[in-house]
Design an enzyme around this catalytic site. Structure first.
Site, PDB file in Angstrom:
ATOM      1  N   GLN A 228       0.356  -0.552  -0.282  1.00 16.52           N
ATOM      2  CA  GLN A 228       0.227   0.240  -0.051  1.00 16.52           C
ATOM      3  C   GLN A 228       1.018   0.946  -0.080  1.00 16.52           C
ATOM      4  O   GLN A 228       0.571   2.142  -0.181  1.00 16.52           O
ATOM      5  CB  GLN A 228      -0.456   0.131   1.536  1.00 16.52           C
TER       6      GLN A 228
ATOM      7  N   CYS B 240      -5.252   0.678   3.367  1.00 18.85           N
ATOM      8  CA  CYS B 240      -5.111  -0.661   3.912  1.00 18.85           C
ATOM      9  C   CYS B 240      -6.594  -1.346   4.118  1.00 18.85           C
ATOM     10  O   CYS B 240      -6.619  -2.857   3.165  1.00 18.85           O
ATOM     11  CB  CYS B 240      -4.884  -1.109   5.395  1.00 18.85           C
TER      12      CYS B 240
ATOM     13  N   HIS C 101      -6.377  -1.796  11.081  1.00 22.38           N
ATOM     14  CA  HIS C 101      -5.992  -2.002   9.803  1.00 22.38           C
ATOM     15  C   HIS C 101      -5.982  -2.840   9.593  1.00 22.38           C
ATOM     16  O   HIS C 101      -6.935  -4.076   9.794  1.00 22.38           O
ATOM     17  CB  HIS C 101      -4.652  -2.347  10.616  1.00 22.38           C
TER      18      HIS C 101
ATOM     19  N   ASN D 149      -0.949  -9.765   4.796  1.00 20.72           N
ATOM     20  CA  ASN D 149      -1.431  -8.567   4.790  1.00 20.72           C
ATOM     21  C   ASN D 149      -1.505  -7.348   3.630  1.00 20.72           C
ATOM     22  O   ASN D 149      -0.835  -7.892   2.369  1.00 20.72           O
ATOM     23  CB  ASN D 149       0.292  -7.686   5.471  1.00 20.72           C
TER      24      ASN D 149
END
Length: 313
Positions: free
Chosen positions: A120, A126, A260, A280
Protein backbone atom coordinates in the site's frame (compact mmCIF):
# COMPACT_ATOMS: atom_id res chain seq x y z
CA UNK A 1 22.51 -10.83 3.34
CA UNK A 2 23.24 -8.03 5.77
CA UNK A 3 19.80 -8.38 7.40
CA UNK A 4 20.88 -11.77 8.69
CA UNK A 5 23.29 -9.92 10.96
CA UNK A 6 20.46 -8.26 12.85
CA UNK A 7 20.10 -10.04 16.16
CA UNK A 8 18.72 -8.40 19.26
CA UNK A 9 20.48 -10.96 21.39
CA UNK A 10 23.88 -9.92 20.01
CA UNK A 11 23.29 -6.22 20.47
CA UNK A 12 24.79 -6.08 23.95
CA UNK A 13 27.42 -3.37 23.55
CA UNK A 14 27.39 0.12 22.09
CA UNK A 15 29.84 -1.01 19.40
CA UNK A 16 27.67 -3.92 18.32
CA UNK A 17 24.56 -1.74 18.25
CA UNK A 18 26.43 0.87 16.20
CA UNK A 19 27.48 -1.86 13.78
CA UNK A 20 23.89 -3.07 13.49
CA UNK A 21 22.74 0.49 12.86
CA UNK A 22 25.32 1.00 10.13
CA UNK A 23 24.45 -2.30 8.47
CA UNK A 24 20.73 -1.52 8.66
CA UNK A 25 21.21 1.86 6.94
CA UNK A 26 23.21 0.25 4.14
CA UNK A 27 20.64 -2.52 3.69
CA UNK A 28 17.75 -0.04 3.43
CA UNK A 29 19.56 2.75 1.58
CA UNK A 30 19.05 5.22 4.41
CA UNK A 31 20.96 8.51 4.64
CA UNK A 32 20.34 11.18 7.27
CA UNK A 33 21.78 14.51 8.29
CA UNK A 34 24.05 14.36 11.33
CA UNK A 35 21.31 15.57 13.67
CA UNK A 36 18.67 13.28 12.20
CA UNK A 37 21.07 10.34 12.32
CA UNK A 38 21.54 10.81 16.06
CA UNK A 39 17.78 10.90 16.60
CA UNK A 40 17.11 7.86 14.43
CA UNK A 41 19.87 5.91 16.15
CA UNK A 42 18.14 6.48 19.49
CA UNK A 43 14.85 5.31 17.96
CA UNK A 44 16.64 2.25 16.57
CA UNK A 45 18.03 1.38 20.02
CA UNK A 46 14.62 1.78 21.64
CA UNK A 47 13.16 -0.52 19.01
CA UNK A 48 15.74 -3.19 19.80
CA UNK A 49 14.44 -3.14 23.37
CA UNK A 50 10.83 -3.30 22.14
CA UNK A 51 11.66 -6.25 19.89
CA UNK A 52 13.16 -8.14 22.81
CA UNK A 53 9.98 -7.55 24.82
CA UNK A 54 7.80 -8.78 21.94
CA UNK A 55 9.84 -11.96 21.62
CA UNK A 56 9.49 -12.58 25.35
CA UNK A 57 5.69 -12.20 25.20
CA UNK A 58 5.27 -14.37 22.10
CA UNK A 59 7.29 -17.57 22.46
CA UNK A 60 5.82 -19.03 19.26
CA UNK A 61 6.58 -15.97 17.13
CA UNK A 62 9.71 -14.12 16.13
CA UNK A 63 10.14 -10.36 15.98
CA UNK A 64 13.16 -8.72 14.40
CA UNK A 65 14.58 -5.53 12.93
CA UNK A 66 13.01 -4.68 9.56
CA UNK A 67 12.47 -1.63 7.35
CA UNK A 68 10.39 0.03 10.09
CA UNK A 69 13.27 0.03 12.62
CA UNK A 70 13.96 3.80 12.40
CA UNK A 71 10.35 4.73 13.13
CA UNK A 72 8.86 5.39 16.53
CA UNK A 73 5.66 3.51 17.21
CA UNK A 74 3.67 6.72 16.79
CA UNK A 75 5.29 7.37 13.41
CA UNK A 76 4.72 3.80 12.31
CA UNK A 77 1.07 3.97 13.30
CA UNK A 78 0.50 7.29 11.54
CA UNK A 79 1.93 5.93 8.27
CA UNK A 80 1.01 2.24 8.18
CA UNK A 81 -1.61 1.43 10.83
CA UNK A 82 -4.17 4.20 10.70
CA UNK A 83 -6.16 3.44 7.56
CA UNK A 84 -9.22 1.81 9.08
CA UNK A 85 -12.21 3.99 9.94
CA UNK A 86 -14.83 2.42 12.20
CA UNK A 87 -18.28 3.96 12.58
CA UNK A 88 -18.76 2.86 16.19
CA UNK A 89 -17.25 1.13 19.19
CA UNK A 90 -16.69 -2.57 18.61
CA UNK A 91 -17.63 -5.15 21.21
CA UNK A 92 -16.51 -8.75 21.32
CA UNK A 93 -18.34 -11.87 22.36
CA UNK A 94 -17.00 -15.41 21.93
CA UNK A 95 -19.60 -18.20 21.94
CA UNK A 96 -19.33 -20.53 24.90
CA UNK A 97 -18.45 -23.47 22.67
CA UNK A 98 -15.41 -23.38 20.44
CA UNK A 99 -16.48 -26.56 18.67
CA UNK A 100 -17.26 -26.12 14.99
CA UNK A 101 -17.53 -28.41 12.00
CA UNK A 102 -14.99 -27.07 9.50
CA UNK A 103 -12.00 -28.55 7.69
CA UNK A 104 -8.92 -29.15 9.86
CA UNK A 105 -7.13 -26.65 7.64
CA UNK A 106 -7.77 -24.52 4.58
CA UNK A 107 -5.45 -22.22 2.65
CA UNK A 108 -7.05 -20.34 -0.22
CA UNK A 109 -3.60 -19.57 -1.64
CA UNK A 110 -3.37 -23.23 -2.60
CA UNK A 111 -6.76 -23.07 -4.31
CA UNK A 112 -5.97 -20.23 -6.69
CA UNK A 113 -8.04 -17.65 -4.83
CA UNK A 114 -5.36 -15.24 -3.53
CA UNK A 115 -3.33 -12.76 -5.59
CA UNK A 116 0.35 -12.03 -4.76
CA UNK A 117 1.09 -9.78 -1.78
CA UNK A 118 0.77 -6.08 -2.60
CA UNK A 119 2.21 -2.94 -0.98
CA UNK A 120 0.00 0.00 0.00
CA UNK A 121 2.98 2.35 0.43
CA UNK A 122 2.60 5.61 2.37
CA UNK A 123 -1.17 5.70 1.92
CA UNK A 124 -3.82 4.77 4.48
CA UNK A 125 -5.51 2.45 2.00
CA UNK A 126 -5.26 -0.86 3.87
CA UNK A 127 -9.06 -1.07 3.75
CA UNK A 128 -8.96 -1.06 -0.07
CA UNK A 129 -6.41 -3.90 -0.18
CA UNK A 130 -8.41 -5.92 2.32
CA UNK A 131 -11.55 -5.38 0.25
CA UNK A 132 -9.98 -6.23 -3.12
CA UNK A 133 -8.45 -9.36 -1.60
CA UNK A 134 -11.89 -10.56 -0.53
CA UNK A 135 -13.37 -9.59 -3.89
CA UNK A 136 -10.60 -11.41 -5.76
CA UNK A 137 -11.10 -14.55 -3.68
CA UNK A 138 -14.86 -14.60 -4.02
CA UNK A 139 -14.68 -14.10 -7.78
CA UNK A 140 -11.99 -16.77 -8.26
CA UNK A 141 -13.92 -19.38 -6.26
CA UNK A 142 -17.11 -18.68 -8.21
CA UNK A 143 -15.60 -18.40 -11.69
CA UNK A 144 -12.30 -20.28 -11.58
CA UNK A 145 -10.33 -17.19 -12.64
CA UNK A 146 -8.08 -15.12 -10.37
CA UNK A 147 -8.17 -11.43 -11.29
CA UNK A 148 -6.35 -8.62 -9.50
CA UNK A 149 -8.85 -5.85 -8.77
CA UNK A 150 -8.13 -2.13 -8.47
CA UNK A 151 -7.42 -0.63 -5.06
CA UNK A 152 -6.91 2.75 -6.70
CA UNK A 153 -10.48 2.83 -7.97
CA UNK A 154 -11.68 2.38 -4.42
CA UNK A 155 -9.26 5.04 -3.15
CA UNK A 156 -10.31 7.59 -5.79
CA UNK A 157 -14.00 6.86 -6.27
CA UNK A 158 -15.73 5.41 -3.19
CA UNK A 159 -16.14 8.54 -1.07
CA UNK A 160 -19.90 8.39 -1.59
CA UNK A 161 -19.93 5.17 0.45
CA UNK A 162 -17.95 6.74 3.31
CA UNK A 163 -14.33 6.07 2.41
CA UNK A 164 -11.69 8.81 2.50
CA UNK A 165 -8.99 7.54 0.16
CA UNK A 166 -5.50 7.60 1.68
CA UNK A 167 -7.03 9.05 4.84
CA UNK A 168 -8.81 5.79 5.60
CA UNK A 169 -11.92 3.77 4.98
CA UNK A 170 -13.66 0.50 5.80
CA UNK A 171 -14.17 -2.73 3.92
CA UNK A 172 -18.00 -2.84 4.13
CA UNK A 173 -18.07 0.67 2.65
CA UNK A 174 -15.84 -0.55 -0.18
CA UNK A 175 -18.16 -3.51 -0.78
CA UNK A 176 -21.15 -1.18 -0.78
CA UNK A 177 -19.51 0.88 -3.54
CA UNK A 178 -18.59 -2.21 -5.59
CA UNK A 179 -22.12 -3.60 -5.37
CA UNK A 180 -23.41 -0.32 -6.83
CA UNK A 181 -20.75 0.47 -9.43
CA UNK A 182 -18.62 -2.62 -10.00
CA UNK A 183 -14.84 -2.96 -9.84
CA UNK A 184 -12.19 -2.58 -12.52
CA UNK A 185 -9.10 -4.71 -12.95
CA UNK A 186 -5.76 -3.55 -11.54
CA UNK A 187 -4.30 -3.41 -15.05
CA UNK A 188 -7.00 -0.93 -16.15
CA UNK A 189 -6.75 1.24 -13.03
CA UNK A 190 -3.27 0.80 -11.50
CA UNK A 191 -2.28 1.73 -7.96
CA UNK A 192 -0.42 5.01 -7.29
CA UNK A 193 -0.32 5.08 -3.45
CA UNK A 194 -1.88 8.55 -3.42
CA UNK A 195 -5.27 10.15 -3.78
CA UNK A 196 -6.30 10.91 -7.34
CA UNK A 197 -9.22 12.05 -9.45
CA UNK A 198 -11.76 9.28 -10.05
CA UNK A 199 -11.15 7.65 -13.43
CA UNK A 200 -14.01 5.16 -13.18
CA UNK A 201 -14.97 3.52 -16.48
CA UNK A 202 -18.36 1.83 -16.29
CA UNK A 203 -17.62 -0.12 -19.49
CA UNK A 204 -14.64 -1.83 -17.85
CA UNK A 205 -16.11 -2.34 -14.38
CA UNK A 206 -17.13 -5.90 -13.45
CA UNK A 207 -20.61 -5.77 -11.92
CA UNK A 208 -20.82 -9.27 -10.51
CA UNK A 209 -21.04 -8.65 -6.75
CA UNK A 210 -24.62 -8.59 -5.54
CA UNK A 211 -24.17 -7.99 -1.82
CA UNK A 212 -21.88 -8.38 1.17
CA UNK A 213 -22.18 -9.79 4.65
CA UNK A 214 -20.79 -8.62 7.98
CA UNK A 215 -19.93 -11.44 10.38
CA UNK A 216 -20.89 -11.88 14.00
CA UNK A 217 -18.02 -11.55 16.44
CA UNK A 218 -16.08 -14.58 17.60
CA UNK A 219 -13.89 -17.31 16.18
CA UNK A 220 -16.78 -19.62 15.30
CA UNK A 221 -18.22 -17.15 12.78
CA UNK A 222 -14.82 -16.33 11.30
CA UNK A 223 -13.69 -19.94 10.94
CA UNK A 224 -16.99 -20.96 9.36
CA UNK A 225 -16.79 -18.09 6.88
CA UNK A 226 -13.14 -18.86 6.09
CA UNK A 227 -14.12 -22.38 5.15
CA UNK A 228 -16.02 -20.84 2.21
CA UNK A 229 -13.78 -17.97 1.02
CA UNK A 230 -11.12 -15.39 2.07
CA UNK A 231 -12.46 -12.83 4.55
CA UNK A 232 -11.74 -9.12 4.98
CA UNK A 233 -10.74 -8.71 8.63
CA UNK A 234 -9.90 -5.83 10.97
CA UNK A 235 -6.98 -5.85 13.41
CA UNK A 236 -4.89 -3.65 15.67
CA UNK A 237 -1.57 -3.40 13.84
CA UNK A 238 0.44 -0.73 15.66
CA UNK A 239 1.82 -3.05 18.37
CA UNK A 240 2.94 -6.59 17.47
CA UNK A 241 2.79 -6.05 13.71
CA UNK A 242 5.58 -3.47 13.42
CA UNK A 243 8.45 -5.94 13.86
CA UNK A 244 6.71 -9.25 13.18
CA UNK A 245 8.94 -11.69 11.29
CA UNK A 246 7.47 -15.19 11.63
CA UNK A 247 5.49 -17.61 13.77
CA UNK A 248 2.15 -17.27 15.53
CA UNK A 249 1.14 -14.13 17.45
CA UNK A 250 -0.53 -15.29 20.65
CA UNK A 251 -0.19 -12.39 23.11
CA UNK A 252 -3.38 -10.58 24.08
CA UNK A 253 -1.26 -7.47 24.61
CA UNK A 254 -1.48 -6.98 20.83
CA UNK A 255 -4.66 -5.04 21.61
CA UNK A 256 -8.14 -4.76 20.11
CA UNK A 257 -8.22 -1.16 18.86
CA UNK A 258 -9.02 -1.81 15.21
CA UNK A 259 -6.90 0.37 12.93
CA UNK A 260 -5.84 -1.81 9.99
CA UNK A 261 -7.57 -3.89 7.33
CA UNK A 262 -6.07 -7.21 6.19
CA UNK A 263 -7.22 -10.45 4.55
CA UNK A 264 -7.66 -13.80 6.28
CA UNK A 265 -6.89 -16.47 3.66
CA UNK A 266 -7.19 -19.63 5.74
CA UNK A 267 -6.41 -21.39 9.00
CA UNK A 268 -4.38 -24.32 10.29
CA UNK A 269 -4.52 -26.58 13.33
CA UNK A 270 -1.27 -27.19 15.17
CA UNK A 271 -1.70 -29.49 18.16
CA UNK A 272 -4.72 -28.23 20.08
CA UNK A 273 -4.46 -24.70 18.65
CA UNK A 274 -5.98 -23.10 15.58
CA UNK A 275 -4.38 -20.09 13.95
CA UNK A 276 -5.42 -17.80 11.12
CA UNK A 277 -3.30 -17.20 8.01
CA UNK A 278 -3.46 -13.49 7.19
CA UNK A 279 -2.31 -11.54 4.13
CA UNK A 280 -1.03 -8.01 4.79
CA UNK A 281 -0.41 -5.14 2.36
CA UNK A 282 3.13 -4.07 3.36
CA UNK A 283 5.02 -5.98 0.67
CA UNK A 284 6.79 -9.34 0.78
CA UNK A 285 9.74 -8.24 2.92
CA UNK A 286 7.47 -7.94 5.96
CA UNK A 287 6.55 -11.01 8.04
CA UNK A 288 6.32 -14.40 6.37
CA UNK A 289 6.70 -13.08 2.82
CA UNK A 290 3.88 -10.64 3.50
CA UNK A 291 1.79 -12.89 5.76
CA UNK A 292 1.20 -13.21 9.50
CA UNK A 293 -0.29 -16.04 11.56
CA UNK A 294 -2.54 -15.23 14.52
CA UNK A 295 -3.97 -17.52 17.22
CA UNK A 296 -7.72 -18.18 16.97
CA UNK A 297 -10.23 -18.23 19.81
CA UNK A 298 -8.87 -15.36 21.94
CA UNK A 299 -9.52 -12.35 19.70
CA UNK A 300 -5.79 -11.69 19.38
CA UNK A 301 -5.18 -8.27 17.78
CA UNK A 302 -8.98 -7.90 17.59
CA UNK A 303 -9.14 -10.22 14.59
CA UNK A 304 -12.49 -11.77 15.60
CA UNK A 305 -14.44 -8.53 16.04
CA UNK A 306 -15.41 -6.86 12.75
CA UNK A 307 -15.13 -8.91 9.57
CA UNK A 308 -16.96 -9.09 6.26
CA UNK A 309 -17.01 -10.62 2.79
CA UNK A 310 -18.63 -9.98 -0.61
CA UNK A 311 -21.19 -12.20 -2.30
CA UNK A 312 -20.86 -12.97 -6.04
CA UNK A 313 -23.91 -13.34 -8.27
Amino acid sequence: MVLALFSVASATTSDSISSLWGAWKVAHGKQYSSLEDSHRFIVFQNNLVNIAKLNAKNPNAKFAVNRFADLTNDEFQSIYANGLIKSGVSTYEEPESFEITVPTAIDWRNKGAVTPVKDQGHCGSCWAFSATGALEGAYAIKNGELISFSEQQLVDCSQSSGNQGCNGGDMPWAFDYVVKYGIQEESDYPYTAKDGKCQYNSQKAMKVFENYKELKTGSVALLAALATQPIAVSVQADTDFQFYKSGIIESESCGTYLNHGVLAVGFEVVGAKIHYIVKNSWGTTWGEQGYVRILAGKNICGIEMENSYPIVE
